[in-house]
Design a protein around this motif. Structure first.
Motif, PDB file in Angstrom:
ATOM      1  N   SER A 296       0.834  -1.208   0.000  1.00  0.00           N
ATOM      2  CA  SER A 296       0.000   0.000   0.000  1.00  0.00           C
ATOM      3  C   SER A 296       0.871   1.261   0.000  1.00  0.00           C
ATOM      4  O   SER A 296       0.398   2.347  -0.307  1.00  0.00           O
ATOM      5  N   LEU A 297       2.153   1.113   0.346  1.00  0.00           N
ATOM      6  CA  LEU A 297       3.080   2.259   0.333  1.00  0.00           C
ATOM      7  C   LEU A 297       3.881   2.315  -0.970  1.00  0.00           C
ATOM      8  O   LEU A 297       4.819   3.098  -1.103  1.00  0.00           O
ATOM      9  N   GLY A 298       3.540   1.435  -1.911  1.00  0.00           N
ATOM     10  CA  GLY A 298       4.228   1.456  -3.205  1.00  0.00           C
ATOM     11  C   GLY A 298       5.500   0.629  -3.231  1.00  0.00           C
ATOM     12  O   GLY A 298       6.277   0.721  -4.175  1.00  0.00           O
ATOM     13  N   LEU A 299       5.726  -0.170  -2.198  1.00  0.00           N
ATOM     14  CA  LEU A 299       6.879  -1.081  -2.233  1.00  0.00           C
ATOM     15  C   LEU A 299       6.449  -2.363  -2.935  1.00  0.00           C
ATOM     16  O   LEU A 299       5.267  -2.728  -2.909  1.00  0.00           O
ATOM     17  N   ARG A 300       7.410  -3.052  -3.528  1.00  0.00           N
ATOM     18  CA  ARG A 300       7.084  -4.251  -4.298  1.00  0.00           C
ATOM     19  C   ARG A 300       7.640  -5.469  -3.562  1.00  0.00           C
ATOM     20  O   ARG A 300       8.822  -5.459  -3.169  1.00  0.00           O
ATOM     21  N   LEU A 301       6.796  -6.477  -3.350  1.00  0.00           N
ATOM     22  CA  LEU A 301       7.285  -7.700  -2.699  1.00  0.00           C
ATOM     23  C   LEU A 301       8.254  -8.379  -3.648  1.00  0.00           C
ATOM     24  O   LEU A 301       7.886  -8.710  -4.779  1.00  0.00           O
ATOM     25  N   CYS A 302       9.508  -8.580  -3.231  1.00  0.00           N
ATOM     26  CA  CYS A 302      10.399  -9.287  -4.157  1.00  0.00           C
ATOM     27  C   CYS A 302      10.856 -10.622  -3.588  1.00  0.00           C
ATOM     28  O   CYS A 302      11.601 -11.327  -4.257  1.00  0.00           O
ATOM     29  N   GLY A 303      10.394 -11.021  -2.421  1.00  0.00           N
ATOM     30  CA  GLY A 303      10.707 -12.364  -1.961  1.00  0.00           C
ATOM     31  C   GLY A 303      10.214 -12.613  -0.549  1.00  0.00           C
ATOM     32  O   GLY A 303      10.215 -11.718   0.293  1.00  0.00           O
ATOM     33  N   PHE A 304       9.734 -13.849  -0.338  1.00  0.00           N
ATOM     34  CA  PHE A 304       9.373 -14.307   1.007  1.00  0.00           C
ATOM     35  C   PHE A 304       9.696 -15.790   1.052  1.00  0.00           C
ATOM     36  O   PHE A 304       9.264 -16.560   0.195  1.00  0.00           O
ATOM     37  N   THR A 305      10.494 -16.189   2.004  1.00  0.00           N
ATOM     38  CA  THR A 305      10.821 -17.614   2.106  1.00  0.00           C
ATOM     39  C   THR A 305      11.279 -17.914   3.530  1.00  0.00           C
ATOM     40  O   THR A 305      11.469 -17.002   4.334  1.00  0.00           O
ATOM     41  N   ASP A 306      11.446 -19.198   3.828  1.00  0.00           N
ATOM     42  CA  ASP A 306      11.964 -19.503   5.173  1.00  0.00           C
ATOM     43  C   ASP A 306      13.489 -19.384   5.158  1.00  0.00           C
ATOM     44  O   ASP A 306      14.126 -19.318   4.103  1.00  0.00           O
ATOM     45  N   GLN A 307      14.047 -19.312   6.350  1.00  0.00           N
ATOM     46  CA  GLN A 307      15.493 -19.089   6.453  1.00  0.00           C
ATOM     47  C   GLN A 307      16.273 -20.252   5.830  1.00  0.00           C
ATOM     48  O   GLN A 307      17.369 -20.050   5.313  1.00  0.00           O
ATOM     49  N   HIS A 308      15.707 -21.441   5.877  1.00  0.00           N
ATOM     50  CA  HIS A 308      16.380 -22.592   5.273  1.00  0.00           C
ATOM     51  C   HIS A 308      16.667 -22.319   3.791  1.00  0.00           C
ATOM     52  O   HIS A 308      17.805 -22.421   3.335  1.00  0.00           O
ATOM     53  N   HIS A 309      15.611 -21.929   3.051  1.00  0.00           N
ATOM     54  CA  HIS A 309      15.794 -21.689   1.621  1.00  0.00           C
ATOM     55  C   HIS A 309      16.646 -20.447   1.363  1.00  0.00           C
ATOM     56  O   HIS A 309      17.443 -20.422   0.422  1.00  0.00           O
ATOM     57  N   ALA A 310      16.481 -19.430   2.221  1.00  0.00           N
ATOM     58  CA  ALA A 310      17.307 -18.220   2.052  1.00  0.00           C
ATOM     59  C   ALA A 310      18.787 -18.579   2.220  1.00  0.00           C
ATOM     60  O   ALA A 310      19.649 -18.100   1.475  1.00  0.00           O
ATOM     61  N   MET A 311      19.072 -19.454   3.174  1.00  0.00           N
ATOM     62  CA  MET A 311      20.466 -19.816   3.432  1.00  0.00           C
ATOM     63  C   MET A 311      21.047 -20.659   2.300  1.00  0.00           C
ATOM     64  O   MET A 311      22.241 -20.570   2.005  1.00  0.00           O
ATOM     65  N   VAL A 312      20.217 -21.487   1.675  1.00  0.00           N
ATOM     66  CA  VAL A 312      20.728 -22.286   0.540  1.00  0.00           C
ATOM     67  C   VAL A 312      21.215 -21.321  -0.543  1.00  0.00           C
ATOM     68  O   VAL A 312      22.306 -21.471  -1.098  1.00  0.00           O
ATOM     69  N   GLY A 313      20.405 -20.280  -0.826  1.00  0.00           N
ATOM     70  CA  GLY A 313      20.794 -19.298  -1.838  1.00  0.00           C
ATOM     71  C   GLY A 313      22.030 -18.505  -1.427  1.00  0.00           C
ATOM     72  O   GLY A 313      22.964 -18.326  -2.210  1.00  0.00           O
ATOM     73  N   LEU A 314      22.063 -18.048  -0.178  1.00  0.00           N
ATOM     74  CA  LEU A 314      23.197 -17.234   0.280  1.00  0.00           C
ATOM     75  C   LEU A 314      24.461 -18.095   0.420  1.00  0.00           C
ATOM     76  O   LEU A 314      25.566 -17.639   0.132  1.00  0.00           O
ATOM     77  N   GLY A 315      24.284 -19.348   0.849  1.00  0.00           N
ATOM     78  CA  GLY A 315      25.427 -20.250   1.006  1.00  0.00           C
ATOM     79  C   GLY A 315      26.099 -20.496  -0.333  1.00  0.00           C
ATOM     80  O   GLY A 315      27.327 -20.632  -0.418  1.00  0.00           O
ATOM     81  N   LYS A 316      25.305 -20.531  -1.392  1.00  0.00           N
ATOM     82  CA  LYS A 316      25.858 -20.751  -2.731  1.00  0.00           C
ATOM     83  C   LYS A 316      26.795 -19.584  -3.090  1.00  0.00           C
ATOM     84  O   LYS A 316      27.878 -19.798  -3.627  1.00  0.00           O
ATOM     85  N   LEU A 317      26.347 -18.348  -2.764  1.00  0.00           N
ATOM     86  CA  LEU A 317      27.202 -17.182  -3.031  1.00  0.00           C
ATOM     87  C   LEU A 317      28.491 -17.265  -2.219  1.00  0.00           C
ATOM     88  O   LEU A 317      29.559 -16.912  -2.683  1.00  0.00           O
ATOM     89  N   HIS A 318      28.365 -17.707  -0.958  1.00  0.00           N
ATOM     90  CA  HIS A 318      29.470 -17.557  -0.014  1.00  0.00           C
ATOM     91  C   HIS A 318      30.478 -18.705  -0.055  1.00  0.00           C
ATOM     92  O   HIS A 318      31.683 -18.483   0.005  1.00  0.00           O
ATOM     93  N   PHE A 319      29.955 -19.934  -0.116  1.00  0.00           N
ATOM     94  CA  PHE A 319      30.863 -21.068   0.052  1.00  0.00           C
ATOM     95  C   PHE A 319      31.296 -21.693  -1.267  1.00  0.00           C
ATOM     96  O   PHE A 319      32.196 -22.525  -1.285  1.00  0.00           O
ATOM     97  N   GLU A 320      30.652 -21.302  -2.374  1.00  0.00           N
ATOM     98  CA  GLU A 320      30.862 -22.022  -3.635  1.00  0.00           C
ATOM     99  C   GLU A 320      32.321 -22.028  -4.075  1.00  0.00           C
ATOM    100  O   GLU A 320      32.841 -23.046  -4.518  1.00  0.00           O
ATOM    101  N   ASP A 321      32.978 -20.851  -3.909  1.00  0.00           N
ATOM    102  CA  ASP A 321      34.351 -20.757  -4.437  1.00  0.00           C
ATOM    103  C   ASP A 321      35.393 -21.367  -3.509  1.00  0.00           C
ATOM    104  O   ASP A 321      36.546 -21.527  -3.892  1.00  0.00           O
ATOM    105  N   ALA A 322      34.988 -21.650  -2.273  1.00  0.00           N
ATOM    106  CA  ALA A 322      35.988 -22.100  -1.295  1.00  0.00           C
ATOM    107  C   ALA A 322      36.490 -23.492  -1.663  1.00  0.00           C
ATOM    108  O   ALA A 322      35.709 -24.436  -1.771  1.00  0.00           O
ATOM    109  N   THR A 323      37.792 -23.621  -1.860  1.00  0.00           N
ATOM    110  CA  THR A 323      38.346 -24.931  -2.190  1.00  0.00           C
ATOM    111  C   THR A 323      38.735 -25.660  -0.903  1.00  0.00           C
ATOM    112  O   THR A 323      38.456 -26.823  -0.719  1.00  0.00           O
TER     113      THR A 323
END
Ligand SMILES: C[S@@+](CC[C@H](N)C(=O)[O-])C[C@H]1O[C@@H](n2cnc3c(N)ncnc32)[C@H](O)[C@@H]1O
Length: 385
Positions: A296-323
């Motif tokens: 109602s304030l003109g903001l756009r919903l761009c995502g809602f999920t549980d922390q489990h799924h959020a962490m899978v996405g963020l973990g991919k960014l963070h840990f993927e390159d670590a050898t």
């Protein structure tokens, strides 16, 4: 009786029952005696409860990657702002700044980090924690003092600490539950609902049928909060982690006693009205109403999920390159498992994000594995943008 309990009792004896949100505001934010404002709150192993921040530096490091991705989406501006609210003792700010220095130095070079902190005791604790990083952080007392900014407003477990209105369904109407005293202790008493349009609008959308006696909390403060942030956000995101439910889950008969809880030393207290100022008070977030208020304030919903799924996405960014992982990164990995484990923090906590003026065709990393957010939240109207 705690000193604050004596003051609250005096007030009830003079003016009658206190609306519950007023009681909660005093219990948490009274400048001298409030659980948070006095600096008494202790989070983590030796304190009253855990948060994702208190699990270790990994939460901040993961979010630093997400913020760098946001900076990139905005076209790598030279003035990217992170506003943090509910920063407590500054641990998250430290973790983000250190993570960004290590992993995204270019973004760090363009960063302005602002904390909104009304409590003098916490402002002091934040500066002490930040140490050498203190000059990179600005602390303002209230949202009014924020500049217009492009970037992200971030909070973790802020909304669940806002004072809530407590209501009960009689079978015919909603009544407010106010705080009174029976001569020995504080107790709840019923009173007519206050004439507040936002409160009535939220209650008019409660899914039927509701059983008589059903108790729930309404977080009116989020409407004001979103309006104030939205007034300062030029381009970017409002990104919040917190525990809670969609409207359908929140008003499920299984939650007929409401979600208000009091915590002390990792134990849920039986009576949330006892020891005001000495225990944490918190209520789960109802995310569907939050999303409706944002839209109602003109903001756009761009995502809602549980922390489990959020962490899978963020973990991919963070840990993927670590050898290979050094000792600190191995600790990060163990923390990461706690954050995402469905039986620990993965299911109860949710991530929600709104945007303004940004191209959202590809989801942010945190929402790369989210289901259809609008459908999950039960939102019917098309998005505002
Ligand atoms: C449950 S704690 C979470 C602290 C921290 N974000 C974490 O995850 O560990 C809630 C925090 O929100 C803060 N808070 C509540 N209302 C606030 C407001 N209006 N402005 C700034 N901070 C607020 C409290 O002081 C407290 O530090």
């Amino acid at each position: 009786m705690t000193p604050l309990a004596t003051r609250i009792l005096d007030r009830i004896q003079r003016s009658g029952p206190l609306p519950f949100d007023e009681f909660m505001r005093l219990a948490l934010y009274d400048e001298t005696h409030g659980y948070y404002s006095s600096g008494r709150a202790q989070i983590g192993r030796g304190g009253d409860f855990y948060t994702s921040v208190s699990v270790g530096r990994v939460f901040g490091r993961l979010l630093a990657r997400q913020f760098a991705e946001m900076w990139d989406r905005l076209g790598r501006p030279g003035d990217f702002t992170i506003v943090e609210e509910g920063a407590d003792r500054g641990d998250f700010a430290c973790d983000v700044l250190e993570g960004m220095q290590d992993d995204s130095p270019e973004c760090f070079g363009s960063l302005r980090y602002l904390i909104v902190e009304p409590s003098a005791a916490l402002r002091h604790a934040q500066l002490a924690k930040l140490g050498e990083l203190a000059p990179t952080v600005e602390i303002v007392n209230s949202r009014d003092e924020l500049p217009a900014f492009s970037g992200v407003h971030f909070s973790n477990e802020l909304i669940d600490a806002f004072p809530v209105v407590r209501v009960q369904w009689t079978g015919k109407q909603w009544l407010e539950q106010c705080v009174s005293s029976d001569g020995e202790a504080f107790c709840f008493v019923s009173a007519p609902l206050r004439p507040d349009a936002a409160l009535r609008s939220i209650l008019s959308k409660v899914p039927e049928p509701v059983q008589p006696g059903h108790v729930a909390e309404v977080n009116l403060e989020t409407v004001k909060w979103l309006r104030e942030i939205s007034g300062h956000l030029r381009r970017g995101w409002v990104f919040a982690f917190d525990y809670g439910h969609t409207r359908a889950e929140f008003f499920d008969p299984a939650r007929r006693n409401g979600t208000l809880s009091a915590y002390s030393q990792h134990q849920r207290q039986e009576d949330p009205l006892q020891r005001p100022g000495e225990v944490d008070l918190t209520a789960h977030v109802e995310f569907t109403s939050l999303a409706e208020a944002a839209e109602s304030l003109g903001l756009r919903l761009c995502g809602f999920t549980d922390q489990h799924h959020a962490m899978v996405g963020l973990g991919k960014l963070h840990f993927e390159d670590a050898t290979s992982l050094d000792a600190a990164q191995q600790r990060d990995l163990r923390g990461f498992q706690t954050l995402m484990h469905p039986g620990l923090m993965g299911r109860a906590f949710k991530a929600i994000c709104f945007s303004r003026g940004v191209e959202d065709e590809k989801p942010l990393a945190a929402f790369a594995y989210a289901r259809d957010s609008r459908a999950v939240l039960g939102l019917t109207c098309p998005s505002a943008e």
